[in-house]
Design a protein around this motif. Structure first.
Motif, mmCIF file in Angstrom:
data_model
loop_
_atom_site.group_PDB
_atom_site.id
_atom_site.type_symbol
_atom_site.label_atom_id
_atom_site.label_comp_id
_atom_site.label_asym_id
_atom_site.label_seq_id
_atom_site.Cartn_x
_atom_site.Cartn_y
_atom_site.Cartn_z
ATOM 1 N N TYR A 34 -10.915 -3.208 13.564
ATOM 2 C CA TYR A 34 -10.183 -1.900 13.054
ATOM 3 C C TYR A 34 -10.741 -1.890 11.511
ATOM 4 O O TYR A 34 -10.648 -2.695 10.761
ATOM 5 N N ASP A 35 -11.444 -0.849 11.064
ATOM 6 C CA ASP A 35 -11.915 -0.806 9.740
ATOM 7 C C ASP A 35 -10.829 0.258 8.958
ATOM 8 O O ASP A 35 -10.860 1.137 9.271
ATOM 9 N N ALA A 36 -9.945 -0.532 8.233
ATOM 10 C CA ALA A 36 -8.878 0.089 7.517
ATOM 11 C C ALA A 36 -9.569 0.552 6.410
ATOM 12 O O ALA A 36 -10.260 -0.168 5.569
ATOM 13 N N ASP A 37 -9.168 1.929 6.058
ATOM 14 C CA ASP A 37 -9.703 2.506 4.948
ATOM 15 C C ASP A 37 -8.559 2.169 3.788
ATOM 16 O O ASP A 37 -7.594 2.651 3.918
ATOM 17 N N VAL A 38 -8.801 1.248 2.810
ATOM 18 C CA VAL A 38 -7.969 0.805 1.879
ATOM 19 C C VAL A 38 -8.134 1.279 0.436
ATOM 20 O O VAL A 38 -7.796 0.579 -0.481
ATOM 21 N N THR A 39 -8.842 2.368 0.201
ATOM 22 C CA THR A 39 -9.439 3.024 -1.171
ATOM 23 C C THR A 39 -8.102 3.050 -1.864
ATOM 24 O O THR A 39 -7.975 2.665 -2.819
ATOM 25 N N GLU A 40 -7.184 3.882 -1.351
ATOM 26 C CA GLU A 40 -5.940 4.470 -2.095
ATOM 27 C C GLU A 40 -4.957 3.339 -2.121
ATOM 28 O O GLU A 40 -4.236 2.991 -3.176
ATOM 29 N N PHE A 41 -4.870 2.423 -1.046
ATOM 30 C CA PHE A 41 -4.103 1.295 -1.020
ATOM 31 C C PHE A 41 -4.344 0.324 -2.097
ATOM 32 O O PHE A 41 -3.421 -0.164 -2.698
ATOM 33 N N MET A 42 -5.745 0.001 -2.272
ATOM 34 C CA MET A 42 -6.094 -0.898 -3.374
ATOM 35 C C MET A 42 -5.726 -0.390 -4.873
ATOM 36 O O MET A 42 -5.490 -1.323 -5.609
ATOM 37 N N LYS A 43 -5.669 0.770 -5.158
ATOM 38 C CA LYS A 43 -5.422 1.363 -6.427
ATOM 39 C C LYS A 43 -3.659 1.247 -6.608
ATOM 40 O O LYS A 43 -3.262 0.755 -7.431
ATOM 41 N N GLU A 44 -3.205 1.388 -5.437
ATOM 42 C CA GLU A 44 -1.561 1.123 -5.491
ATOM 43 C C GLU A 44 -1.298 -0.383 -5.735
ATOM 44 O O GLU A 44 -0.217 -0.609 -6.092
ATOM 45 N N TYR A 45 -2.125 -1.346 -5.056
ATOM 46 C CA TYR A 45 -1.705 -2.566 -5.039
ATOM 47 C C TYR A 45 -2.042 -3.178 -6.770
ATOM 48 O O TYR A 45 -1.278 -4.021 -7.284
ATOM 49 N N LYS A 46 -2.830 -2.604 -7.344
ATOM 50 C CA LYS A 46 -3.176 -2.863 -8.858
ATOM 51 C C LYS A 46 -1.959 -2.611 -9.621
ATOM 52 O O LYS A 46 -1.264 -3.115 -10.543
ATOM 53 N N ILE A 294 0.666 3.131 7.065
ATOM 54 C CA ILE A 294 0.796 2.354 5.710
ATOM 55 C C ILE A 294 -0.475 2.771 5.071
ATOM 56 O O ILE A 294 -0.133 2.961 3.482
ATOM 57 N N PHE A 295 -1.526 2.489 5.189
ATOM 58 C CA PHE A 295 -2.900 2.664 4.307
ATOM 59 C C PHE A 295 -2.898 4.243 3.927
ATOM 60 O O PHE A 295 -3.284 4.420 2.675
ATOM 61 N N ALA A 296 -2.486 5.209 4.624
ATOM 62 C CA ALA A 296 -2.309 6.600 4.375
ATOM 63 C C ALA A 296 -1.378 6.800 3.322
ATOM 64 O O ALA A 296 -1.363 7.782 2.579
ATOM 65 N N ASN A 297 -0.369 6.010 3.328
ATOM 66 C CA ASN A 297 0.728 6.307 2.375
ATOM 67 C C ASN A 297 1.406 4.846 1.455
ATOM 68 O O ASN A 297 2.433 4.172 1.858
ATOM 69 N N PRO A 298 0.326 4.531 0.586
ATOM 70 C CA PRO A 298 0.488 3.045 0.226
ATOM 71 C C PRO A 298 1.606 3.011 -0.902
ATOM 72 O O PRO A 298 1.870 1.852 -1.156
ATOM 73 N N GLN A 299 2.156 4.162 -1.301
ATOM 74 C CA GLN A 299 3.349 3.819 -2.210
ATOM 75 C C GLN A 299 4.620 2.967 -1.644
ATOM 76 O O GLN A 299 5.423 2.544 -2.387
ATOM 77 N N ILE A 300 4.428 2.952 -0.366
ATOM 78 C CA ILE A 300 5.742 1.929 0.487
ATOM 79 C C ILE A 300 5.576 0.866 0.002
ATOM 80 O O ILE A 300 6.747 0.063 0.145
ATOM 81 N N ILE A 301 4.373 0.174 -0.604
ATOM 82 C CA ILE A 301 4.367 -1.432 -0.676
ATOM 83 C C ILE A 301 5.387 -1.594 -1.975
ATOM 84 O O ILE A 301 5.794 -2.684 -2.104
ATOM 85 N N HIS A 302 5.632 -0.813 -2.947
ATOM 86 C CA HIS A 302 6.708 -0.916 -3.818
ATOM 87 C C HIS A 302 8.031 -1.035 -3.394
ATOM 88 O O HIS A 302 8.989 -1.806 -4.108
ATOM 89 N N GLU A 303 8.160 -0.607 -2.156
ATOM 90 C CA GLU A 303 9.742 -1.235 -1.550
ATOM 91 C C GLU A 303 9.748 -2.244 -0.812
ATOM 92 O O GLU A 303 10.839 -2.640 -0.559
ATOM 93 N N TRP A 304 8.488 -3.079 -0.745
ATOM 94 C CA TRP A 304 8.461 -4.222 -0.103
ATOM 95 C C TRP A 304 8.735 -5.493 -1.058
ATOM 96 O O TRP A 304 8.772 -6.863 -0.565
ATOM 97 N N LEU A 305 8.861 -5.212 -2.460
ATOM 98 C CA LEU A 305 9.107 -6.180 -3.316
ATOM 99 C C LEU A 305 10.446 -6.959 -3.347
ATOM 100 O O LEU A 305 10.536 -8.089 -3.368
#
Length: 305
Positions: A34-46, A294-305
């Motif tokens: 599975y080649d996950a496109d994490v371009t926007e995801f990594m920006k949100e991670y920062k 999740i990778f297409a909507n990475p803003q969700i990671i802030h809800e995981w804190l």
């Protein structure tokens, strides 16, 4: 050719060799890269780590573990165990609602041990970070051979309960005789070690098998450019996953004029292997769909804190 050195298996290599051999001998593996496109995801991670320092920082490893956990919740067949009798052609799958991750970790002494990260199904990113940090803390007080021997002993007793007398005898001969003998603590050293509270060292429960295995080769060598294409499934688990390293690859997008233009992307290869006796790709696809979401909507990671 001259032999430069002979290294006899220690208890860790004995356990790994036995489990992986059983895996390839008994399980019909199927795998998907599975080649996950994490371009926007990594920006949100920062953004997620802004203002966080030291132990408070969320690692990429922990964040991807959380993504995989959410994927497993969407594909419950991958988080279970299988019992199959080929002679009678009888089998069953037991699904689990608790997600216990078997994850190989490098300990402070440089040795590798697979740790069972218990009950990650509902943990927040902060709770996952604290759990992994506590494992690392307790690992510093752990005698690897002693802890692995506990696992081996429990596996042997389990084999005895199931009437596998020959297996038990062979294991005893292999671990207690000759140059292959496993050397555990004795006397004062053993007494002192077991006087360490279990809350301050790793025990059998920390090393026992989980419900799914996840390996992160990307954390071992971040600059690697390949992808794991196959990995062993540890019976009776149904699935195993391997996380690669984030890699920049060529992509294509359509510009405002409708032209195709080069667009560099960050790709995270993840290998998913599953037991074909228990699952088909139909049971795997919900996992991929959830990860895509999740990778297409990475803003969700802030809800995981």
């Amino acid at each position: 050719m001259a032999v430069t050195q002979t290294i006899h298996f220690d208890i860790q290599r004995k356990i790994v060799s036995n489990m992986t051999s059983e895996s390839w001998e008994t399980i019909p593996h199927a795998s998907f890269i599975y080649d996950a496109d994490v371009t926007e995801f990594m920006k949100e991670y920062k953004k997620l780590n802004q203002g966080r320092t030291g132990k408070d920082k969320i690692t990429v490893n922990t964040l991807i573990l959380k993504v995989i956990v959410e994927g497993l919740k969407a594909a419950p067949m991958l988080n279970g165990t299988i019992d199959f009798n080929r002679r009678l052609v009888r089998g069953r799958v037991d699904l689990r609602d608790d997600i216990n991750i078997s994850m190989p970790m490098i300990l402070p002494n440089g040795k590798m041990m697979t740790i069972n990260l218990h009950n990650f199904e509902n943990k927040s990113l902060t709770e996952m970070t604290e759990y992994i940090a506590d494992v690392s803390r307790r690992a510093q007080n752990t005698d690897l051979t002693e802890a692995m021997f506990e696992v081996s002993l429990n596996n042997t007793l389990d084999a005895l309960k199931h009437g596998k007398i020959a297996t038990v005898i062979n294991r005893l001969i292999g671990s207690k005789t000759g140059k292959y003998k496993v050397k555990t603590l004795h006397g004062k050293a053993k007494k002192e070690y077991y006087s360490i509270p279990e809350s301050d060292r790793l025990t059998y429960r920390d090393i026992e098998q989980g419900t799914v295995t996840i390996t992160n080769v990307g954390s071992v060598y971040r600059a690697q450019k390949g992808a794991v294409a196959m990995l062993e499934i540890i019976p009776p688990q149904i699935a195993a996953l391997c996380i690669g390293g984030v890699q920049e690859r060529a992509g294509v997008k359509t510009d405002e004029n409708g032209n195709k233009v080069f667009d560099p992307r960050l790709i995270l290869p993840i290998c998913l292997a599953f037991d074909h006796r228990a699952a088909d790709f139909a049971e795997v696809s919900p996992f991929l769909e959830k990860c895509d979401e999740i990778f297409a909507n990475p803003q969700i990671i802030h809800e995981w804190l």
